[in-house]
Scaffold this motif. Sequence first.
Motif, PDB file in Angstrom:
ATOM      1  N   GLU A  55      -3.832  -6.610  -6.037  1.00  0.00           N
ATOM      2  CA  GLU A  55      -3.829  -5.516  -5.076  1.00  0.00           C
ATOM      3  C   GLU A  55      -2.482  -4.802  -5.158  1.00  0.00           C
ATOM      4  O   GLU A  55      -1.439  -5.446  -5.081  1.00  0.00           O
TER       5      GLU A  55
ATOM      6  N   PHE B 104      -3.978  20.252  -0.407  1.00  0.00           N
ATOM      7  CA  PHE B 104      -3.414  20.726   0.857  1.00  0.00           C
ATOM      8  C   PHE B 104      -4.360  21.730   1.529  1.00  0.00           C
ATOM      9  O   PHE B 104      -4.844  22.665   0.894  1.00  0.00           O
ATOM     10  N   LYS B 105      -4.615  21.523   2.827  1.00  0.00           N
ATOM     11  CA  LYS B 105      -5.656  22.326   3.470  1.00  0.00           C
ATOM     12  C   LYS B 105      -5.150  23.464   4.342  1.00  0.00           C
ATOM     13  O   LYS B 105      -5.843  24.437   4.562  1.00  0.00           O
TER      14      LYS B 105
ATOM     15  N   GLY C  67       5.620   1.279   6.282  1.00  0.00           N
ATOM     16  CA  GLY C  67       5.393   1.941   5.007  1.00  0.00           C
ATOM     17  C   GLY C  67       4.071   2.693   4.929  1.00  0.00           C
ATOM     18  O   GLY C  67       3.756   3.268   3.900  1.00  0.00           O
TER      19      GLY C  67
ATOM     20  N   GLU D  40       0.327   9.920  -3.830  1.00  0.00           N
ATOM     21  CA  GLU D  40      -0.462   9.340  -2.742  1.00  0.00           C
ATOM     22  C   GLU D  40      -1.321  10.397  -2.048  1.00  0.00           C
ATOM     23  O   GLU D  40      -2.512  10.237  -1.887  1.00  0.00           O
ATOM     24  N   GLN D  41      -0.668  11.513  -1.668  1.00  0.00           N
ATOM     25  CA  GLN D  41      -1.390  12.496  -0.854  1.00  0.00           C
ATOM     26  C   GLN D  41      -2.416  13.289  -1.647  1.00  0.00           C
ATOM     27  O   GLN D  41      -3.346  13.840  -1.084  1.00  0.00           O
TER      28      GLN D  41
ATOM     29  N   ARG E 229      -0.003  -2.244  -3.364  1.00  0.00           N
ATOM     30  CA  ARG E 229       0.251  -1.574  -2.085  1.00  0.00           C
ATOM     31  C   ARG E 229       1.273  -0.481  -2.307  1.00  0.00           C
ATOM     32  O   ARG E 229       2.383  -0.740  -2.742  1.00  0.00           O
ATOM     33  N   VAL E 230       0.875   0.726  -1.983  1.00  0.00           N
ATOM     34  CA  VAL E 230       1.737   1.866  -2.273  1.00  0.00           C
ATOM     35  C   VAL E 230       2.469   2.335  -1.024  1.00  0.00           C
ATOM     36  O   VAL E 230       1.857   2.579   0.010  1.00  0.00           O
ATOM     37  N   VAL E 231       3.784   2.418  -1.126  1.00  0.00           N
ATOM     38  CA  VAL E 231       4.589   3.058  -0.088  1.00  0.00           C
ATOM     39  C   VAL E 231       5.008   4.408  -0.655  1.00  0.00           C
ATOM     40  O   VAL E 231       5.701   4.469  -1.674  1.00  0.00           O
ATOM     41  N   ALA E 232       4.565   5.490  -0.029  1.00  0.00           N
ATOM     42  CA  ALA E 232       4.800   6.822  -0.581  1.00  0.00           C
ATOM     43  C   ALA E 232       6.007   7.482   0.071  1.00  0.00           C
ATOM     44  O   ALA E 232       6.036   7.676   1.280  1.00  0.00           O
TER      45      ALA E 232
ATOM     46  N   GLY F 253       4.181  17.806   2.024  1.00  0.00           N
ATOM     47  CA  GLY F 253       3.185  18.295   2.973  1.00  0.00           C
ATOM     48  C   GLY F 253       3.818  19.026   4.151  1.00  0.00           C
ATOM     49  O   GLY F 253       3.485  20.189   4.418  1.00  0.00           O
ATOM     50  N   PRO F 254       4.746  18.350   4.872  1.00  0.00           N
ATOM     51  CA  PRO F 254       5.401  19.028   5.990  1.00  0.00           C
ATOM     52  C   PRO F 254       6.089  20.329   5.562  1.00  0.00           C
ATOM     53  O   PRO F 254       6.075  21.324   6.303  1.00  0.00           O
TER      54      PRO F 254
ATOM     55  N   LYS G 279      -6.111   6.517  -4.566  1.00  0.00           N
ATOM     56  CA  LYS G 279      -7.416   6.090  -4.046  1.00  0.00           C
ATOM     57  C   LYS G 279      -8.383   5.851  -5.203  1.00  0.00           C
ATOM     58  O   LYS G 279      -9.289   5.037  -5.123  1.00  0.00           O
TER      59      LYS G 279
ATOM     60  N   ILE H 140       1.055   1.787   4.470  1.00  0.00           N
ATOM     61  CA  ILE H 140       0.276   1.376   3.298  1.00  0.00           C
ATOM     62  C   ILE H 140      -1.206   1.346   3.656  1.00  0.00           C
ATOM     63  O   ILE H 140      -1.610   0.710   4.628  1.00  0.00           O
ATOM     64  N   ASP H 141      -1.988   2.031   2.855  1.00  0.00           N
ATOM     65  CA  ASP H 141      -3.429   2.139   3.062  1.00  0.00           C
ATOM     66  C   ASP H 141      -4.048   0.743   3.144  1.00  0.00           C
ATOM     67  O   ASP H 141      -3.885  -0.069   2.237  1.00  0.00           O
TER      68      ASP H 141
ATOM     69  N   THR I 123      -1.463  15.182   8.967  1.00  0.00           N
ATOM     70  CA  THR I 123      -0.713  16.399   9.272  1.00  0.00           C
ATOM     71  C   THR I 123      -0.008  16.892   8.020  1.00  0.00           C
ATOM     72  O   THR I 123      -0.017  18.082   7.705  1.00  0.00           O
ATOM     73  N   SER I 124       0.606  15.946   7.265  1.00  0.00           N
ATOM     74  CA  SER I 124       1.351  16.417   6.097  1.00  0.00           C
ATOM     75  C   SER I 124       0.414  16.822   4.975  1.00  0.00           C
ATOM     76  O   SER I 124       0.815  17.526   4.055  1.00  0.00           O
ATOM     77  N   LYS I 125      -0.848  16.399   5.041  1.00  0.00           N
ATOM     78  CA  LYS I 125      -1.812  16.898   4.058  1.00  0.00           C
ATOM     79  C   LYS I 125      -2.374  18.244   4.491  1.00  0.00           C
ATOM     80  O   LYS I 125      -3.234  18.816   3.821  1.00  0.00           O
ATOM     81  N   GLY I 126      -1.932  18.719   5.640  1.00  0.00           N
ATOM     82  CA  GLY I 126      -2.391  20.014   6.106  1.00  0.00           C
ATOM     83  C   GLY I 126      -3.769  19.967   6.735  1.00  0.00           C
ATOM     84  O   GLY I 126      -4.351  20.994   7.041  1.00  0.00           O
ATOM     85  N   ASP I 127      -4.317  18.754   6.926  1.00  0.00           N
ATOM     86  CA  ASP I 127      -5.635  18.658   7.548  1.00  0.00           C
ATOM     87  C   ASP I 127      -5.445  18.506   9.059  1.00  0.00           C
ATOM     88  O   ASP I 127      -5.645  17.434   9.623  1.00  0.00           O
TER      89      ASP I 127
ATOM     90  N   VAL J 224      -3.275  -1.793   4.867  1.00  0.00           N
ATOM     91  CA  VAL J 224      -2.396  -2.905   5.232  1.00  0.00           C
ATOM     92  C   VAL J 224      -1.582  -2.578   6.485  1.00  0.00           C
ATOM     93  O   VAL J 224      -1.618  -3.315   7.474  1.00  0.00           O
TER      94      VAL J 224
ATOM     95  N   LEU K 184       0.156  11.324   8.381  1.00  0.00           N
ATOM     96  CA  LEU K 184      -0.268  11.565   6.997  1.00  0.00           C
ATOM     97  C   LEU K 184      -1.210  12.762   6.905  1.00  0.00           C
ATOM     98  O   LEU K 184      -1.035  13.643   6.057  1.00  0.00           O
TER      99      LEU K 184
END
Lengths: 281, 234
Positions: A67, A210-211, B179, A48-49, A69-72, A187-188, A54, B181-182, B196-200, B184, B194
């Motif tokens: 459709e 990751f930024k 969840g 997802e990340q 729907r993704v729960v990550a 990420g965290p 996408k 969900i993008d 934050t965890s992507k580091g942005d 939804v 989200l």
Amino acid sequence: MDLNIAMNFRRLAVTWMAAAVAASTILAVKDANAQETFITVASTTSTEQSGLFKQLLPEFKKATGIEARVVALGTGQALDMGRRGDADVVFVHDKVAEEKFVADGFGVKRLEVMYNDFIVVGPKADPAAAKGKDILAALKKIEASKAPFASRADKSGTHAAELRYWKAAGIEKPQGAWYRETGSGMGPTLNTASAMNAYALTDRGTWLSFKNRGELVIVVEGDQRLFNQYGVMLVNPAKHAHVKKEAGQKFVDWVVSPAGQAAIAAYKIDGEQLFFPNAKP
Amino acid sequence: MFEIFASLKLALDLMANGNAEFVRVVALSLELSLAAAVLGSAIGLPLGAIVAIGRFPGRRSLIVALNALLGLPSVVVGLVVYLMLSRAGPLGSWGLLFTPGAIVIAQTVLVIPIVAALARQVVEDAWNEYAEQLRSLGVGTGRAVRTLLWDTRFSLLTVALAGFGRAASEVGAVMIVGGNIDGVTRVMTTAIALETSKGDLPLALALGIVLILVVLAVNAGAYAIREWSAIRHG
């Protein structure tokens, strides 16, 4: 003090209740509209990340009208979601756990989809002198030097892999103040590693997107053992009757089809491919 | 400091040329939090007033419990609602998990104790002032509850806003039952988590600034309504 409030109060109360009813109705209708055709996919933060979904989901929708729907979550949690029947499809990366999931009857059949690889990131100065190609040698050096290492510790696929590497390196259970369990997602954990200049095991996809890298750079990559396989499976409708088995099966079939595989290969960040399709035809 | 300015700029930029996705996330946050505040107040205000005026056994314990619930850990609420709505749970057949409805349920559970506890205090203060007068007029409990709720309506609006604030700022429970969900169930707070965890971090903070402005706008709107009706009704 006005005692003739009956009318006023009633008007306010009626308005407020009407608003409450309206709010519930809107929500109910919203949910009902959403009932058309969608499936719930339990997947991992890495897919997802990194932005893969996408790219993938719109193409899947175009091909099938469904459709997704993704729960990550972490792989452990994602499989648990499937076990409870809260997902139609599970798309994760921990072969051992996935095979157990199918053997226990929760999944129908596990299909391999794609792979990427794990890497070890660490501070540019490399205090443990861990740089190289050999993952096991690197872990031994990190342990010996007691350089800080950030572990997911969340039963995710990456965490399971990390524990296997420690074991293979002859370190039964890493312990000490240098080994820091974040108990959180990729990420965290990278944010933590970046803040304390610690080493960490991560999948390449999350790293590329990751930024907040700070001083961190790739320290270990390219070891055969760092191979990271993703698998997909339909949650068993025999266990959970409400599983949308046709739509779910379509998703499984599509990601391993030539069209789905091409879409995975086409996903790049800064010209670098993140996932490599390897479904068996 | 530099990052904060970069975020401010980014926040302004988002609001000026917000794409459809951004607008949808903001709208969903606002919609769900307002729904939870309205539902939570519809239950919490009468509950608070009854506890304030009513005389029944266990009332003191109920007051302490209500006040303690102000600190209800949202992650626990999220977990309980998750277990209830999960397919393996008692309400699983509703199929509500990972829908906006599930988010509103969790938020409402969090809003009720805040609204009830604060309303209890507001109504009780009014009751202390008017109890004798109401009693001398032979007003029953039900009527007294209504009279005092109406009389303190402007203070209670602030109470409802506190409930809205809790709902809008909620992340733990919303993440678990929604969840994230993008398109939804992604709302402002989970989008911030989200990013934050992507580091942005600059984008995460920019979204945070937008959220604060949205909450500010709702409060300003409520304040305006209050002023306007205070003038109108004297």
